[in-house]
Design a protein around this motif. Structure first.
Motif, mmCIF file in Angstrom:
data_model
loop_
_atom_site.group_PDB
_atom_site.id
_atom_site.type_symbol
_atom_site.label_atom_id
_atom_site.label_comp_id
_atom_site.label_asym_id
_atom_site.label_seq_id
_atom_site.Cartn_x
_atom_site.Cartn_y
_atom_site.Cartn_z
ATOM 1 N N ARG A 145 8.750 3.282 -8.285
ATOM 2 C CA ARG A 145 9.237 2.444 -7.161
ATOM 3 C C ARG A 145 8.450 3.497 -5.856
ATOM 4 N NH1 ARG A 145 15.130 4.263 -8.636
ATOM 5 N NH2 ARG A 145 14.747 6.274 -8.336
ATOM 6 N N TYR A 146 8.116 2.930 -5.078
ATOM 7 C CA TYR A 146 7.372 3.676 -3.859
ATOM 8 C C TYR A 146 7.500 3.063 -2.502
ATOM 9 C CZ TYR A 146 4.059 -0.593 -4.009
ATOM 10 O OH TYR A 146 3.812 -1.540 -3.838
ATOM 11 N N VAL A 147 7.145 4.062 -1.429
ATOM 12 C CA VAL A 147 7.383 3.272 -0.169
ATOM 13 C C VAL A 147 5.901 3.661 0.574
ATOM 14 C CG1 VAL A 147 9.724 3.544 0.162
ATOM 15 C CG2 VAL A 147 8.539 5.686 0.739
ATOM 16 N N LYS A 148 5.702 3.201 1.661
ATOM 17 C CA LYS A 148 4.467 3.413 2.518
ATOM 18 C C LYS A 148 4.861 3.925 3.699
ATOM 19 C CE LYS A 148 2.086 -0.573 0.784
ATOM 20 N NZ LYS A 148 1.441 -1.663 0.955
ATOM 21 N N LEU A 149 4.506 5.252 3.866
ATOM 22 C CA LEU A 149 5.136 5.966 5.200
ATOM 23 C C LEU A 149 3.895 5.512 6.126
ATOM 24 C CD1 LEU A 149 5.863 7.916 2.803
ATOM 25 C CD2 LEU A 149 5.282 9.884 4.185
ATOM 26 N N GLN A 206 7.630 1.624 5.080
ATOM 27 C CA GLN A 206 7.884 0.425 4.652
ATOM 28 C C GLN A 206 8.096 0.030 3.202
ATOM 29 O OE1 GLN A 206 4.527 -2.083 5.756
ATOM 30 N NE2 GLN A 206 5.786 -3.784 6.018
ATOM 31 N N GLY A 207 8.991 -0.640 2.688
ATOM 32 C CA GLY A 207 9.125 -0.711 1.312
ATOM 33 C C GLY A 207 10.664 -1.039 1.022
ATOM 34 N N GLY A 214 -13.318 10.772 -2.119
ATOM 35 C CA GLY A 214 -14.095 10.685 -1.215
ATOM 36 C C GLY A 214 -13.962 9.472 -0.188
ATOM 37 N N LEU A 215 -12.793 8.796 -0.346
ATOM 38 C CA LEU A 215 -12.641 7.822 0.391
ATOM 39 C C LEU A 215 -11.136 8.109 1.152
ATOM 40 C CD1 LEU A 215 -13.617 4.425 -1.413
ATOM 41 C CD2 LEU A 215 -14.881 5.913 0.255
ATOM 42 N N VAL A 216 -10.866 7.738 2.421
ATOM 43 C CA VAL A 216 -9.670 7.811 2.842
ATOM 44 C C VAL A 216 -8.954 6.423 2.546
ATOM 45 C CG1 VAL A 216 -10.063 9.217 4.928
ATOM 46 C CG2 VAL A 216 -10.358 6.633 5.127
ATOM 47 N N ASP A 217 -7.661 6.446 2.854
ATOM 48 C CA ASP A 217 -6.754 5.267 2.253
ATOM 49 C C ASP A 217 -7.236 3.735 2.664
ATOM 50 O OD1 ASP A 217 -4.992 6.898 0.715
ATOM 51 O OD2 ASP A 217 -3.439 5.701 1.519
ATOM 52 N N GLU A 218 -7.660 3.741 4.006
ATOM 53 C CA GLU A 218 -8.275 2.429 4.355
ATOM 54 C C GLU A 218 -9.363 1.920 3.614
ATOM 55 O OE1 GLU A 218 -5.490 4.040 7.231
ATOM 56 O OE2 GLU A 218 -7.097 4.999 6.357
ATOM 57 N N GLU A 219 -10.556 3.114 3.490
ATOM 58 C CA GLU A 219 -11.761 2.750 2.768
ATOM 59 C C GLU A 219 -11.496 2.417 1.168
ATOM 60 O OE1 GLU A 219 -14.617 5.622 5.413
ATOM 61 O OE2 GLU A 219 -13.352 6.430 3.460
ATOM 62 N N PHE A 220 -10.349 3.185 0.627
ATOM 63 C CA PHE A 220 -9.870 2.897 -0.838
ATOM 64 C C PHE A 220 -9.619 1.577 -0.973
ATOM 65 C CE2 PHE A 220 -6.204 3.346 -3.928
ATOM 66 C CZ PHE A 220 -7.114 3.059 -4.870
ATOM 67 N N ARG A 221 -8.470 0.976 -0.038
ATOM 68 C CA ARG A 221 -7.993 -0.410 -0.247
ATOM 69 C C ARG A 221 -8.992 -1.226 -0.103
ATOM 70 N NH1 ARG A 221 -3.623 2.121 2.540
ATOM 71 N NH2 ARG A 221 -4.385 1.293 4.508
ATOM 72 N N GLY A 276 -1.230 -4.214 19.505
ATOM 73 C CA GLY A 276 -2.032 -4.694 18.578
ATOM 74 C C GLY A 276 -2.511 -3.959 17.609
ATOM 75 N N GLU A 277 -2.392 -2.673 17.813
ATOM 76 C CA GLU A 277 -2.793 -1.780 16.858
ATOM 77 C C GLU A 277 -1.909 -1.786 15.538
ATOM 78 O OE1 GLU A 277 -5.072 2.690 17.691
ATOM 79 O OE2 GLU A 277 -2.870 2.357 18.437
ATOM 80 N N ARG A 278 -2.560 -1.547 14.569
ATOM 81 C CA ARG A 278 -1.836 -1.496 13.274
ATOM 82 C C ARG A 278 -1.363 0.254 12.689
ATOM 83 N NH1 ARG A 278 -1.578 -6.281 10.358
ATOM 84 N NH2 ARG A 278 -1.736 -5.205 8.632
ATOM 85 N N PRO A 279 -0.319 0.200 12.213
ATOM 86 C CA PRO A 279 -0.215 1.493 11.625
ATOM 87 C C PRO A 279 -1.040 1.894 10.254
ATOM 88 C CG PRO A 279 1.801 0.268 11.068
ATOM 89 C CD PRO A 279 1.088 -0.486 12.047
ATOM 90 N N ALA A 280 -1.245 3.183 10.076
ATOM 91 C CA ALA A 280 -1.878 3.608 9.029
ATOM 92 C C ALA A 280 -0.899 3.819 7.982
ATOM 93 C CB ALA A 280 -2.790 4.803 9.076
ATOM 94 N N VAL A 281 -0.891 3.639 6.888
ATOM 95 C CA VAL A 281 0.118 3.821 5.870
ATOM 96 C C VAL A 281 -0.536 4.642 4.592
ATOM 97 C CG1 VAL A 281 0.971 1.390 6.187
ATOM 98 C CG2 VAL A 281 -0.633 1.267 4.301
ATOM 99 N N ARG A 282 0.240 5.225 3.994
ATOM 100 C CA ARG A 282 0.225 6.141 2.890
ATOM 101 C C ARG A 282 1.339 6.064 1.918
ATOM 102 N NH1 ARG A 282 -3.664 6.088 5.209
ATOM 103 N NH2 ARG A 282 -5.248 7.582 6.113
#
Length: 254
Positions: free
Chosen positions: A40-44, A108-109, A235-242, A60-66
């Protein structure tokens, strides 16, 4: 349907070793009722520049999630913990290094998807630092007579943490900073056992998805029914990884 967002307060931050920080949280965890899976996990939630203060975001800006594994969940008490691997320079890791009791953040989660199958003949649990908390929880949930392997990679020997396992489960530690084999090579070197295996393999995406998963498929594992996924990509940040994961899924589907 979007997962609920829960505001949390940090109650403690403790360095577990040279490369792992445990942060404890408190809040109203009603949304977590019934989430008993070991992964089980959450997104910070952070602003795009890495602040936990979401009021700073523009319209309109979206949060960054980890995403991080939830440990020691107590819904009634309203508490849980997260272990942060302190490798790299991502803003979630920087936040964990610097956070103090009283700080606030929203998550979130939760989400989840894996619990060890008690009817399996044996178990294969594989991961790096990012997956270590989920591997630890999965080992704790195994039957006392469980058989199998846990293969875990950390930076160096000093970064090992206690990893209790049933007597029949061999624990193999690997270190990126010495002459240990790679995670994929270590898995390939294991003696393959008879019977139905329950698989949990998570960690760096290239290693997990393009090195270990094909090997498991060649052993007859139905990878669609196993828990196999990349938590991050070198080599990728989360947004690039997704985005990379979406492209990989589309390519495999085509």
């Amino acid at each position: 349907m979007p997962k609920p967002i829960t505001p949390l307060t940090v109650t403690a931050a403790e360095l577990l070793g040279p490369a792992m920080m445990r942060v404890s949280f408190a809040g109203d965890l009603a949304a977590f009722e019934g989430y008993d899976d070991t992964d089980r996990y959450v997104k910070l939630l952070f602003t795009p520049d890495g602040s936990p203060d979401l009021t700073r975001m523009a319209d309109g800006e979206r949060p960054a999630v980890r995403s991080y594994t939830v440990l020691d969940l107590d819904v009634v008490a309203g508490t849980f913990a997260i272990d942060f691997a302190l490798h790299g320079s991502g803003f979630a890791m920087r936040w964990a290094r610097e956070v103090r009791a009283g700080a606030e953040i929203s998550v979130q989660g939760p989400g989840s998807g894996y619990t060890p199958d008690p009817t399996a003949d044996w178990y294969l649990l594989v991961g790096d630092d990012a997956a270590l908390p989920a591997v630890r929880q999965s080992l704790a949930a195994l039957p006392p007579d469980a058989q199998g392997y846990a293969v875990v990679q950390v930076g160096r020997e000093a970064e090992r943490l206690p990893l209790p396992a049933p007597r029949g489960v061999e624990v193999h530690w690997l270190h990126r900073d010495d002459d240990s084999p790679s995670l994929a090579d270590a898995v390939r070197a294991l003696a393959w056992r008879e019977g139905r295996v329950d698989v949990f393999v998570h960690g760096e995406a290239q290693t997990v998805m393009q090195e270990i998963r094909p090997y498991l498929a060649a052993q007859g594992v139905d990878c669609r029914a196993a828990s196999i996924s990349g938590y991050w990509k070198r080599g990728l940040v989360d947004e690039e990884f997704r985005a990379w994961k979406r492209e990989l899924a589309a390519a495999e589907a085509g």
